[in-house]
Every structure is written in structure tokens, then in C-alpha cells.
Design a protein around this motif. Sequence first.
Motif, PDB file in Angstrom:
ATOM      1  N   UNK A 131     -35.656 -62.325 -44.291  1.00 51.70           N
ATOM      2  CA  UNK A 131     -34.599 -62.036 -43.334  1.00 51.70           C
ATOM      3  C   UNK A 131     -34.451 -63.157 -42.503  1.00 51.70           C
ATOM      4  N   UNK A 132     -35.643 -63.849 -42.196  1.00 51.93           N
ATOM      5  CA  UNK A 132     -35.539 -65.080 -41.387  1.00 51.93           C
ATOM      6  C   UNK A 132     -34.636 -66.319 -42.020  1.00 51.93           C
ATOM      7  N   UNK A 133     -34.723 -66.125 -43.471  1.00 46.77           N
ATOM      8  CA  UNK A 133     -33.976 -66.990 -44.046  1.00 46.77           C
ATOM      9  C   UNK A 133     -32.540 -66.791 -44.229  1.00 46.77           C
ATOM     10  N   UNK A 134     -32.231 -65.478 -44.019  1.00 41.79           N
ATOM     11  CA  UNK A 134     -30.747 -65.032 -44.262  1.00 41.79           C
ATOM     12  C   UNK A 134     -30.090 -65.419 -42.897  1.00 41.79           C
ATOM     13  N   UNK A 135     -30.923 -65.325 -41.656  1.00 43.13           N
ATOM     14  CA  UNK A 135     -30.470 -65.775 -40.394  1.00 43.13           C
ATOM     15  C   UNK A 135     -30.242 -67.301 -40.316  1.00 43.13           C
ATOM     16  N   UNK A 171     -22.227 -70.137 -47.700  1.00 47.27           N
ATOM     17  CA  UNK A 171     -21.448 -69.129 -48.257  1.00 47.27           C
ATOM     18  C   UNK A 171     -22.011 -67.638 -48.186  1.00 47.27           C
ATOM     19  N   UNK A 172     -20.956 -66.835 -48.225  1.00 48.99           N
ATOM     20  CA  UNK A 172     -21.288 -65.299 -47.938  1.00 48.99           C
ATOM     21  C   UNK A 172     -21.887 -64.537 -49.145  1.00 48.99           C
ATOM     22  N   UNK A 173     -21.538 -65.418 -50.263  1.00 48.90           N
ATOM     23  CA  UNK A 173     -22.143 -64.694 -51.508  1.00 48.90           C
ATOM     24  C   UNK A 173     -23.643 -64.971 -51.568  1.00 48.90           C
ATOM     25  N   UNK A 221     -29.213 -62.865 -50.940  1.00 49.28           N
ATOM     26  CA  UNK A 221     -30.490 -62.610 -50.107  1.00 49.28           C
ATOM     27  C   UNK A 221     -30.893 -61.235 -49.602  1.00 49.28           C
ATOM     28  N   UNK A 222     -29.464 -60.606 -48.822  1.00 48.95           N
ATOM     29  CA  UNK A 222     -29.654 -59.444 -48.296  1.00 48.95           C
ATOM     30  C   UNK A 222     -30.161 -58.353 -49.190  1.00 48.95           C
ATOM     31  N   UNK A 223     -29.568 -58.598 -50.484  1.00 49.10           N
ATOM     32  CA  UNK A 223     -30.018 -57.602 -51.494  1.00 49.10           C
ATOM     33  C   UNK A 223     -31.297 -57.713 -51.967  1.00 49.10           C
ATOM     34  N   UNK A 224     -31.926 -58.962 -51.814  1.00 47.33           N
ATOM     35  CA  UNK A 224     -33.406 -59.036 -52.321  1.00 47.33           C
ATOM     36  C   UNK A 224     -34.317 -58.623 -51.150  1.00 47.33           C
TER      37      UNK A 224
END
Length: 89
Positions: free
Chosen positions: A22-26, A34-36, A41-44
Motif C-alpha cells: 500500500x505504501x508502494x501504491x501511494x 502509469x495507471x496500469x 499493485x492494487x490487485x496484489x
Amino acid sequence: MQIDGDALGDVIKRLRRAEGQIRGVIAMLEDGRDCADVVTQLAAVSKALDRAGFKIIATGLRQCVTAEENGEDPTVDVARLEKLFLSLA
């Protein structure tokens, strides 16, 4: 339902991994990635959280089976476990 020590350690590891993801996504969002890549990462993260939840439910089911094998009344309500399982599915 109490989570046994081994399962608890595994769940905590999974949640800490998700926390890092989550920190990585932020950071990815803040960096304009890129949104993809962000969605991947959100799926992971979602999968890691689901696995933690399923591990907790599996521990409860194991407690039920063990109690029944020992001729004891299960301390865990199977209907409640089923409802929790379905909430993750």
C-alpha cells in the motif's frame, strides 16, 4: 475464535507485506506512475488481504474439526465462519 500462534504469525506477515504494498501504491500515485502499474499493485494488495482473511477463517475451521474429532463442542460458530468466508468471496 482465537488464532493459534503459527497462523497468527503468518497472518501478520501477510498484513505487513500488504502494508508495504500500500505504501508502494501511494508512492506510485505521488510519482505519477502509469495507471496500469498502479492497478496491478492494487490487485496484489487485494490478494494479500484476501489471503490473510482466508487464513483466519481456515484456522477457525480447523478448530471446529479438531474439537469435533475430540468429542468436544466447537467453540466457533460454523454459520458465522461461513458468513465471514462469503464476505471475502
